[in-house]
Design a protein around this motif. Structure first.
Motif, short mmCIF file in Angstrom:
data_model
loop_
_atom_site.label_atom_id
_atom_site.label_comp_id
_atom_site.label_asym_id
_atom_site.label_seq_id
_atom_site.Cartn_x
_atom_site.Cartn_y
_atom_site.Cartn_z
N LYS A 1 0.81 -1.22 0.00
CA LYS A 1 0.00 0.00 0.00
C LYS A 1 0.84 1.27 0.00
O LYS A 1 0.33 2.34 -0.32
CB LYS A 1 -0.93 0.01 1.22
CG LYS A 1 -1.96 -1.11 1.23
CD LYS A 1 -2.79 -1.04 2.51
CE LYS A 1 -3.84 -2.12 2.54
NZ LYS A 1 -4.65 -2.10 3.78
N THR A 2 2.12 1.15 0.37
CA THR A 2 2.93 2.36 0.57
C THR A 2 4.23 2.39 -0.23
O THR A 2 4.80 3.47 -0.39
CB THR A 2 3.29 2.50 2.06
OG1 THR A 2 4.04 1.34 2.48
CG2 THR A 2 2.03 2.60 2.92
N ASP A 3 4.69 1.25 -0.70
CA ASP A 3 6.00 1.16 -1.35
C ASP A 3 5.82 0.86 -2.84
O ASP A 3 5.30 -0.19 -3.21
CB ASP A 3 6.84 0.06 -0.68
CG ASP A 3 8.28 0.06 -1.14
OD1 ASP A 3 8.52 0.07 -2.36
OD2 ASP A 3 9.18 0.02 -0.27
N GLU A 4 6.25 1.79 -3.68
CA GLU A 4 6.04 1.66 -5.12
C GLU A 4 6.73 0.42 -5.68
O GLU A 4 6.19 -0.26 -6.57
CB GLU A 4 6.54 2.91 -5.84
CG GLU A 4 6.24 2.94 -7.32
CD GLU A 4 6.65 4.24 -7.98
OE1 GLU A 4 6.77 4.27 -9.23
OE2 GLU A 4 6.85 5.25 -7.26
N TYR B 1 4.46 -6.94 -6.76
CA TYR B 1 3.29 -7.75 -6.39
C TYR B 1 2.03 -6.88 -6.45
O TYR B 1 1.49 -6.46 -5.42
CB TYR B 1 3.48 -8.34 -4.99
CG TYR B 1 4.61 -9.34 -4.93
CD1 TYR B 1 4.46 -10.61 -5.50
CD2 TYR B 1 5.83 -9.03 -4.33
CE1 TYR B 1 5.49 -11.54 -5.47
CE2 TYR B 1 6.87 -9.96 -4.29
CZ TYR B 1 6.69 -11.21 -4.86
OH TYR B 1 7.72 -12.12 -4.83
N PRO B 2 1.57 -6.59 -7.67
CA PRO B 2 0.42 -5.69 -7.82
C PRO B 2 -0.86 -6.20 -7.17
O PRO B 2 -1.73 -5.40 -6.81
CB PRO B 2 0.28 -5.55 -9.34
CG PRO B 2 0.99 -6.74 -9.91
CD PRO B 2 2.10 -7.03 -8.97
N GLN C 1 -0.51 -13.00 -5.08
CA GLN C 1 0.39 -13.85 -5.85
C GLN C 1 0.40 -15.27 -5.31
O GLN C 1 0.32 -16.25 -6.08
CB GLN C 1 1.80 -13.27 -5.85
CG GLN C 1 2.88 -14.19 -6.43
CD GLN C 1 2.65 -14.56 -7.89
OE1 GLN C 1 1.85 -13.94 -8.60
NE2 GLN C 1 3.36 -15.58 -8.34
N LEU C 2 0.48 -15.41 -4.00
CA LEU C 2 0.48 -16.75 -3.41
C LEU C 2 -0.85 -17.45 -3.66
O LEU C 2 -0.88 -18.67 -3.89
CB LEU C 2 0.76 -16.65 -1.92
CG LEU C 2 2.18 -16.22 -1.53
CD1 LEU C 2 2.26 -15.93 -0.03
CD2 LEU C 2 3.19 -17.30 -1.90
N ASN D 1 11.60 -11.16 -6.77
CA ASN D 1 10.59 -11.96 -7.48
C ASN D 1 10.57 -13.43 -7.08
O ASN D 1 10.20 -14.29 -7.87
CB ASN D 1 10.78 -11.83 -8.99
CG ASN D 1 12.11 -12.40 -9.46
OD1 ASN D 1 12.96 -12.77 -8.65
ND2 ASN D 1 12.30 -12.49 -10.78
N SER D 2 10.95 -13.73 -5.84
CA SER D 2 11.07 -15.13 -5.42
C SER D 2 9.76 -15.91 -5.57
O SER D 2 9.79 -17.10 -5.89
CB SER D 2 11.55 -15.20 -3.96
OG SER D 2 12.82 -14.62 -3.83
#
Length: 236
Positions: free
Chosen positions: A14-17, A23-24, A30-31, A199-200
């Motif tokens: 929510k805060t880090d571009e 992980y949009p 993603q999981l 991107n793990s």
């Protein structure tokens, strides 16, 4: 069908571009895409009522995945106890990356669960040290990650019931990066990869390990023991 709940504090996204770009859909999104290929999946996040982990949700959960980082202290102790009780009853728990410092993992381990770390974007190799274990089925001898946060020993955990992976890093550090524990009737797997700006979770071998871990940690059909006062066979 295994019922999986994926819990993510959902703050970085929510805060880090950079995290938003990586992980949009959120790390939990993603999981969920990955695990949903084989299991029934729901997600829960920190800012939902009861952190999304109501008694009903947990009662219907076979395996809980946990990702947290910057807001461990915001998790309510009553919810931690609720999750702890379900693990002892038989619910599986897969703790990912910085979840090593989560309240639930530390409560189950009984130690600080602290470690050395360095975010330098260098590579990591996770060596499969338990090649007959079901968690590593289809993985091979090692997993190479081009970028991953360094986690190094000493990792302040109890000796694992089963050690699955040991990681090595360019700075010569090593780390017990895949560990199985049993607590009560539940099985727990800690797995190190998953830094929020790398991107793990798109790596197919990492995905395979997590899928395998879900199947491994799922409750069995064994009859769980009863506890408390027992009359004994002669008194029946």
């Amino acid at each position: 069908m295994i019922n999986v709940t994926i819990w993510n504090e959902f703050r970085h996204e929510k805060t880090d571009e950079a995290v938003q770009k990586m992980y949009p859909k959120g790390i939990h999104g993603q999981l969920a895409t990955v695990i949903g290929e084989e299991c029934s999946v729901k997600t829960a996040t920190l800012d939902e009522p009861e952190h999304g982990l109501t008694e009903k949700v947990l009662e219907e959960t076979d395996v809980l995945l946990w990702w947290g980082h910057i807001a461990h202290d915001e998790v309510d102790d009553a919810i931690v106890q609720r999750v702890h009780d379900r693990v002892l009853q038989g619910m599986g728990l897969v703790v990912l990356h910085s979840g090593h410092l989560s309240k639930i993992f530390r409560k189950l381990m009984g130690t600080s669960c602290d470690l050395k770390w360095r975010e330098d974007g260098k590579s990591a190799r996770l060596w499969n040290v338990n090649p007959s274990h079901p968690i590593v089925a289809g993985v091979g001898e090692f997993i190479d990650l081009e970028h991953e946060e360094m986690y190094g020993e000493h990792f302040d955990i109890p000796a694992p019931d089963e050690l699955i992976f040991v990681s090595g890093y360019p700075g010569s550090e090593v780390f017990r990066s895949g560990c199985v524990f049993r607590r009560g009737n539940g099985k727990i797997f800690y797995f190190q990869p998953g830094h929020e700006t790398y991107n793990s979770y798109y790596n197919e071998k990492v995905q395979r390990v997590i899928k395998n871990a879900v199947h491994f940690c799922a409750p069995t059909e064994n009859i769980y023991p009863t506890y408390g006062h027992y009359e004994g066979e002669d008194n029946k």
